[in-house]
Motif scaffolding. Structure first.
Motif, PDB file in Angstrom:
ATOM      1  N   GLN A  36       0.853  -1.199   0.000  1.00 44.95           N
ATOM      2  CA  GLN A  36       0.000   0.000   0.000  1.00 44.95           C
ATOM      3  C   GLN A  36       0.881   1.238   0.000  1.00 44.95           C
ATOM      4  O   GLN A  36       1.551   1.528   0.989  1.00 44.95           O
ATOM      5  CB  GLN A  36      -0.887   0.004   1.260  1.00 44.95           C
ATOM      6  N   GLN A  77      -2.996  -3.774  -6.472  1.00 44.09           N
ATOM      7  CA  GLN A  77      -3.452  -2.886  -5.396  1.00 44.09           C
ATOM      8  C   GLN A  77      -3.880  -1.520  -5.914  1.00 44.09           C
ATOM      9  O   GLN A  77      -3.400  -1.045  -6.942  1.00 44.09           O
ATOM     10  CB  GLN A  77      -2.344  -2.700  -4.353  1.00 44.09           C
ATOM     11  N   LEU A  78      -4.790  -0.910  -5.146  1.00 44.43           N
ATOM     12  CA  LEU A  78      -5.171   0.483  -5.383  1.00 44.43           C
ATOM     13  C   LEU A  78      -4.365   1.342  -4.409  1.00 44.43           C
ATOM     14  O   LEU A  78      -3.616   0.812  -3.581  1.00 44.43           O
ATOM     15  CB  LEU A  78      -6.666   0.672  -5.124  1.00 44.43           C
ATOM     16  N   ILE A  79      -4.547   2.650  -4.489  1.00 45.42           N
ATOM     17  CA  ILE A  79      -3.951   3.546  -3.487  1.00 45.42           C
ATOM     18  C   ILE A  79      -5.127   4.193  -2.761  1.00 45.42           C
ATOM     19  O   ILE A  79      -6.089   4.644  -3.399  1.00 45.42           O
ATOM     20  CB  ILE A  79      -3.061   4.620  -4.151  1.00 45.42           C
ATOM     21  N   HIS A 110     -13.225   3.743  -9.629  1.00 42.25           N
ATOM     22  CA  HIS A 110     -11.842   4.136  -9.932  1.00 42.25           C
ATOM     23  C   HIS A 110     -11.689   5.626  -9.610  1.00 42.25           C
ATOM     24  O   HIS A 110     -12.548   6.427  -9.958  1.00 42.25           O
ATOM     25  CB  HIS A 110     -11.530   3.878 -11.407  1.00 42.25           C
ATOM     26  N   GLU A 125      -3.191   4.768 -15.506  1.00 48.34           N
ATOM     27  CA  GLU A 125      -4.495   4.211 -15.119  1.00 48.34           C
ATOM     28  C   GLU A 125      -5.005   3.238 -16.184  1.00 48.34           C
ATOM     29  O   GLU A 125      -6.206   3.128 -16.435  1.00 48.34           O
ATOM     30  CB  GLU A 125      -5.471   5.368 -14.848  1.00 48.34           C
ATOM     31  N   ASN A 156       0.595   4.068 -10.332  1.00 49.67           N
ATOM     32  CA  ASN A 156      -0.093   3.074 -11.166  1.00 49.67           C
ATOM     33  C   ASN A 156      -1.097   2.333 -10.295  1.00 49.67           C
ATOM     34  O   ASN A 156      -0.719   1.658  -9.349  1.00 49.67           O
ATOM     35  CB  ASN A 156       0.950   2.103 -11.763  1.00 49.67           C
ATOM     36  N   TYR A 157      -2.369   2.518 -10.614  1.00 50.70           N
ATOM     37  CA  TYR A 157      -3.418   1.811  -9.876  1.00 50.70           C
ATOM     38  C   TYR A 157      -4.647   1.673 -10.756  1.00 50.70           C
ATOM     39  O   TYR A 157      -4.951   2.613 -11.477  1.00 50.70           O
ATOM     40  CB  TYR A 157      -3.747   2.532  -8.554  1.00 50.70           C
ATOM     41  N   PRO A 158      -5.320   0.519 -10.739  1.00 46.40           N
ATOM     42  CA  PRO A 158      -4.878  -0.741 -10.171  1.00 46.40           C
ATOM     43  C   PRO A 158      -3.476  -1.074 -10.688  1.00 46.40           C
ATOM     44  O   PRO A 158      -3.139  -0.760 -11.828  1.00 46.40           O
ATOM     45  CB  PRO A 158      -5.897  -1.756 -10.668  1.00 46.40           C
ATOM     46  N   HIS A 159      -2.739  -1.771  -9.834  1.00 47.04           N
ATOM     47  CA  HIS A 159      -1.296  -1.879 -10.033  1.00 47.04           C
ATOM     48  C   HIS A 159      -0.891  -3.196 -10.698  1.00 47.04           C
ATOM     49  O   HIS A 159      -1.423  -4.252 -10.376  1.00 47.04           O
ATOM     50  CB  HIS A 159      -0.643  -1.781  -8.649  1.00 47.04           C
ATOM     51  N   SER A 183       0.140   9.485 -13.900  1.00 46.49           N
ATOM     52  CA  SER A 183      -0.765   8.495 -13.320  1.00 46.49           C
ATOM     53  C   SER A 183      -1.151   7.469 -14.386  1.00 46.49           C
ATOM     54  O   SER A 183      -1.942   7.765 -15.285  1.00 46.49           O
ATOM     55  CB  SER A 183      -2.004   9.207 -12.768  1.00 46.49           C
ATOM     56  N   GLU A 219      -7.924   1.027 -15.342  1.00 44.70           N
ATOM     57  CA  GLU A 219      -8.985   1.768 -14.661  1.00 44.70           C
ATOM     58  C   GLU A 219     -10.350   1.073 -14.681  1.00 44.70           C
ATOM     59  O   GLU A 219     -11.162   1.279 -13.779  1.00 44.70           O
ATOM     60  CB  GLU A 219      -9.128   3.181 -15.254  1.00 44.70           C
TER      61      GLU A 219
END
Ligand code: PLP
Length: 393
Positions: free
Chosen positions: A147, A175-177, A212, A200, A167-170, A198, A203
């Motif tokens: 995280q 993982q998300l942030i 998202h 994404e 980068n999320y989803p990673h 970013s 996304e």
């Protein structure tokens, strides 16, 4: 003699691994390949039909370098409708995939010795692209459950920090942030005046009903320091068609367009025209995301119950990132050795953590039919059981 920049380049480990597996398959070996970073679904029919129609309409000329106007308008409109962001067509560049957008951005922003903060595990392309433009990758080494927090980032900021890649989803952890961390990261970017890039691209593949969080939508006052990168590769299963975009301040988009104009020119004319259909098809990405979530929920308990394996439960994308540090031993001292032995003994192909600057893990892509996934997990269980049993003697 080749240039230093090329000698320093590490070829994409996932791409080369994939071609090695295809080679083995061509020799007749039945390998369950869970290495690929791409959807297993076919593209939606509307996109295929649009592409055929576009070819038949003789859409074969060069396009404007930044992309055809209708597509840039459609992309800007997506961000207005979905994330209430006031992007216009000239805030958008279309490229041959998100990867090219990222390179255009780094080459437009980074001077030699500028620092770019990246967190590991990481998609290795970021590091290689930063090196290509003579920047310095500064790494945050995350531990499970991976995280990212603003405090992690703050500890790495220096006067040379030029950009941070999120980068999320990673990929590879899924993982998300957390929203409050993203808010604090935005504050840090404003305070220290660095760029936020970013990525994404995943996304549309977010699980458990979570929305998202497009980065500049969290605080639109960051828009002048932020480039959002995305595309249709993962959302519409057209990785090979090559269509990505970046949305950011006009000055940056102009610079990236100038660079693209002198390197590749605009993305493929037929793909751009056909891509317009994707913006009318909001249902397919949702269906695919539901299917990925079902697979995650089906496979997760199986994987987590294998003794010694510690998978991270993904919040999005289509990867399990699994801690196997407890299973490494003299026979398989590294995750690369472990994955190699698994491939040889059980014909299951995974990507070792070394490919993501995270030795001691593997990435398992669940963008594969559930029956194959279940069989693969059984084979991984058999491999672990056998190697743990042989340890006792
Ligand atoms: N960003 C991440 C995190 C990825 O995993 C990938 C592909 O695997 C990309 C970008 C590249 O996307 P594209 O196919 O649009 O170049």
């Amino acid at each position: 003699m080749l240039a230093d920049r090329i000698n320093q380049l590490t070829p994409s480990p996932t791409l080369s691994l994939n071609s090695k597996i295809k080679e083995l398959q061509a020799q007749g070996l039945a390998i369950i390949n869970l290495t690929a970073g791409e959807p297993d679904f076919a593209p939606p029919s509307v996109l295929k039909e649009a592409l055929i129609a576009t070819v038949n309409q003789n859409c074969h000329h060069y396009t404007p370098v930044a992309g055809i106007l209708e597509l840039r308008q459609a992309i800007a409109q997506k961000y207005r409708n979905t994330y209430q962001l006031n992007y216009q067509a000239d805030n958008v560049i279309v490229s041959s995939g998100a990867k090219q957008v990222l390179y255009n951005a780094l080459a437009s922003l980074i001077n030699p010795e500028d620092e770019v903060i990246v967190y590991t595990p990481t998609w290795s392309t970021y590091i290689e692209q930063i090196k290509l433009v003579q920047g310095i990758p500064v790494l945050i080494e995350l531990e499970p459950p991976f995280q990212l927090t603003a405090a992690h980032l703050e500890a790495k900021i220096t006067s040379k920090t030029k950009a941070v890649i999120l980068n999320y989803p990673h990929n590879p952890t899924g993982q998300l942030i957390a929203l409050n961390e993203l808010q604090n990261i935005i504050q840090l970017a404003k305070q220290h005046k660095f760029w936020l890039i970013s990525d994404e691209i995943y996304e549309t593949i977010v699980f458990d009903g979570q929305p998202h969080q497009c980065l500049p939508a969290i605080d639109p006052t960051i828009q002048d320091q932020c480039l959002v990168v995305s595309g249709l590769s993962k959302s519409h299963a057209i990785t090979g068609w090559r269509l990505g975009w970046g949305c950011g301040p006009k000055e940056l988009i102009r610079a990236m367009t100038n660079l693209q104009g002198q390197t590749t020119s605009g993305a493929s004319s037929v793909i751009q025209q056909a891509a317009l259909a994707a913006f009318l098809d909001l249902e397919t990405p949702k269906q695919m995301a539901r299917a990925y979530q079902d697979r995650r929920d089906q496979i997760w308990p199986e994987l987590a119950s294998i003794p010694g394996l510690k998978p991270i439960k993904p919040q999005g994308a289509f990867y399990f990132f699994v801690d196997i540090r407890n299973l490494l031993n003299n026979a398989c001292p590294t995750s690369t050795d472990w994955c190699q032995a698994l491939l040889t003994e059980q014909q299951v192909a995974l990507v070792p953590g070394e490919a993501f600057l995270a030795p001691g893990y593997f990435r398992l892509s669940f963008a594969t039919a559930p029956s194959e996934l279940l069989l693969a997990v059984q084979k991984i269980r058999a491999f672990v059981t056998k190697s743990e049993a042989s340890k006792d003697y």
